[in-house]
Design an enzyme around this catalytic site. Structure first.
Site: not given
Ligand SMILES: *[C@@H]1O[C@H](CO)[C@@H](O)[C@H](O)[C@H]1NC(C)=O
Ligand SMILES: *[C@@H]1O[C@H](CO)[C@@H](O)[C@H](O)[C@H]1NC(C)=O
Ligand SMILES: *[C@@H]1O[C@H](CO)[C@@H](O)[C@H](O)[C@H]1NC(C)=O
Ligand SMILES: *[C@@H]1O[C@H](CO)[C@@H](O)[C@H](O)[C@H]1NC(C)=O
Ligand SMILES: *[C@@H]1O[C@H](CO)[C@@H](O)[C@H](O)[C@H]1NC(C)=O
Length: 534
Positions: A309-310
């Protein structure tokens, strides 16, 4: 036509009655309940089982200790007629705990006969929890009784997870065991252990001992034996433990002991979350291969979470070495991310694990290997796209316990946000491929959470999620759930979980009740070895 209308109304009436008919104070509510007419006084309960199992005997001992929270009730020798034997029959002695194991059970309580029948020890653990909840403490005459009933129960979803974050704050091992108590009581069956993140690396490695330079403190580290104890303890609740090593983003903590592993990007460095792994360096993959080969045997689960993620690709393109490599390879940032996930697949294959990622790689245009299990934190519309692409998925977006105001709803009392979690059916707005949803996970991100406030932030709010994942989809009415959840939160607090009330009521508690942040049973080293088959 008339016949169809009659049938329609018959079905409608059945549904309405089905909903209204929740006579047991049991959470999550069982699939099939047939009420008996007796209510049997009990003063002591002996559990017997047809199989020998260290794992299950821990569970039997645990519940034997929990059945009677008040120890001043007259004991069985004074009145043998209220001393009962709960007979557990388990048809298989295979203790393999993996995704999809059989957790169903039958529980029949009638005069002179108290029977649990299950396929596995894990179904028997669920049944013991239900049995515990059927025991009522009657304060007026200081006695206990149990309702006669016949229950046939199984979970709606095989994956009922809870994510614990031990990176934003280190959580001591005993508190993790205590959390597992609370999850087991609510019939969750996966502990998703978000074990490291950008701000800290609390995991011992014998291969790469400098990794724990990234821990908050040398005392804020999980040793291999701590991890084994957590995994063994969780197994005594039928809870699978799956670690998450979040990469390639959120990797700053890896770089404290091994700076060559991470990208260098001064423009982004003000936010520690922005630093990813340096994927242009082949040694990064050798490192991951060796590290995961060391760590994965501590977790027997077939799944392994690698985050994803991210990712801030701007950090890659700001690092001249990485940018040159991308240019040489002819890679866009999406290609570079794709290259990372492909290499990671080879590592997962070598350690024989199925990869779980958050939905972000897909949002970024990466084609994940079709076996990948995708945990969706973004939205229901993303979930639909992911299901339609053929991936199996876990739902998390509606179940962020760290959010004070889930889904924009405003409640005067903060604990009432349990209703928003309860309302979030995983299949809302899903019109196709819903059978690719394996279940879901509640998440408790820990920027503002440590062992001091975890219980009170999670409970009773997460009870709604536990019921949504276990019970039939039609069990979804807040007003009917409220009294049951009220009873259960009282029961949880009597068991040492700091689960507070939802409405004005009286929950008699033990005078000497202490909230310990410790497990309710201490496993010996030899029990841990037996439970882990070592
Ligand atoms: C213990 O026993 C006394 C006397 O029967 C009773 O009043 C009390 O409610 C009981 N329970 C607790 C929790 O003290
Ligand atoms: C034993 O318990 C049963 C059920 O509560 C009751 O009917 C019976 O009178 C008790 N017997 C004695 C000797 O206390
Ligand atoms: C680990 O850190 C120590 C200094 O604390 C250093 O001497 C050693 O070379 C490092 N090891 C590796 C493999 O980087
Ligand atoms: C690899 O994992 C699969 C399940 O995903 C399992 O059936 C198989 O036995 C495992 N093989 C080895 C060598 O551990
Ligand atoms: C479902 O669709 C409705 C109507 O478009 C929308 O208001 C709601 O937010 C959606 N819920 C989820 C969980 O996506």
């Amino acid at each position: 036509m008339m016949k169809e209308i009659v049938l329609f109304f018959a079905v409608l009436v059945a549904i309405v009655i089905g909903q209204a008919n929740q006579p047991l104070n049991v959470v999550p509510y069982p699939q099939q309940v047939e009420m008996g007419s007796c209510n049997i006084p009990v003063t002591s309960i002996l559990i017997t089982s047809n199989i020998e199992s260290t794992t299950f005997s821990v569970s039997m001992e645990r519940y034997t200790n929990l059945f009677f929270p008040f120890n001043n009730v007259s004991n069985s020798e004074e009145n043998d007629s209220s001393s009962i034997t709960l007979e557990v029959t388990i048809y298989s002695d295979d203790e393999t705990l993996q995704f999809g194991i059989d957790e169903s059970y039958n529980l029949v309580i009638q005069e002179e006969s108290y029977q649990i029948k299950t396929a596995t020890i894990y179904g028997a653990m669920r049944a013991l929890e239900t049995f515990k909840q059927l025991i009522t403490y009657n304060q007026l005459d200081n006695s206990y009784s149990i309702q006669c009933v016949s229950i046939s129960d199984y979970p709606r979803y095989p994956w009922r997870g809870f994510m614990v974050d031990t990176a934003r704050h280190f959580i001591p091992k005993n508190m993790i065991l205590h959390m597992i108590d609370s999850l087991g009581f609510s019939k969750f069956n996966v502990l998703h252990w978000h074990i490291v993140d950008a701000v800290s690396f609390p995991v011992e490695s014998t291969t790469y001992p400098n990794l724990t330079k990234g821990a908050f403190s040398p005392s804020a580290v999980f040793s291999h034996s701590d991890i084994e104890e957590v995994v063994a303890y969780a197994k005594t609740y039928g809870i699978r433990v799956i670690p998450e090593f979040d990469i390639p983003g959120h990797a700053a903590a890896w770089g404290i002991g091994y700076p060559e592993l991470v990208a260098t990007c001064p423009d982004y460095a003000a936010n520690v979350n922005n630093i990813p792994l340096d994927i242009s360096n082949p040694n990064t993959f050798t490192f991951l291969q060796n590290f995961f080969s060391e760590i994965s045997p501590l977790f027997f689960d077939n799944y392994f979470h690698t985050g994803g993620d991210e990712l801030v690709t701007g950090c890659w393109t700001e690092d001249p070495t990485i940018l040159n490599w991308m240019t040489k390879m002819g890679f866009s940032t999406t290609d570079a991310f794709q290259y990372f996930e492909n290499n990671l697949d080879n590592i997962m294959k070598s350690i024989n694990r199925t990869k779980i990622t958050w939905n972000d790689p897909i949002d970024y245009g990466v084609q994940l290997n079709p076996e990948t299990l995708v945990q969706v934190w973004s939205s229901g519309s993303d979930l639909q796209g992911i299901l339609n692409s053929g991936y199996k998925a876990l739902v998390s977006f509606a179940w962020y316990l760290d959010k004070q105001v889930p889904d924009g709803k405003i409640h005067y009392e903060w604990q009432d946000t349990w209703q928003d979690f309860y309302a979030a059916d995983p299949t809302v707005n899903i019109t196709s491929n819903s059978n690719n949803i394996l279940g879901g996970e509640a998440t408790m991100w820990a920027e503002q959470i440590n062992q001091v406030n975890w219980d009170v932030r999670v409970w009773p709010r997460a009870i709604g999620i536990a019921e949504r994942l276990w019970s039939s989809q039609s069990i979804n009415t807040v007003s009917l759930a409220l009294p049951r959840i009220g009873q259960f939160t009282c029961d949880l607090s009597r068991r040492g979980i700091q689960s507070g009330p939802l409405f004005p009521d009286y929950c008699p508690m033990q005078d000497d009740l202490v909230f310990t942040m410790k497990p309710n049973i201490k496993l010996s080293n030899s029990e841990i070895k037996l439970i882990l088959n070592k």
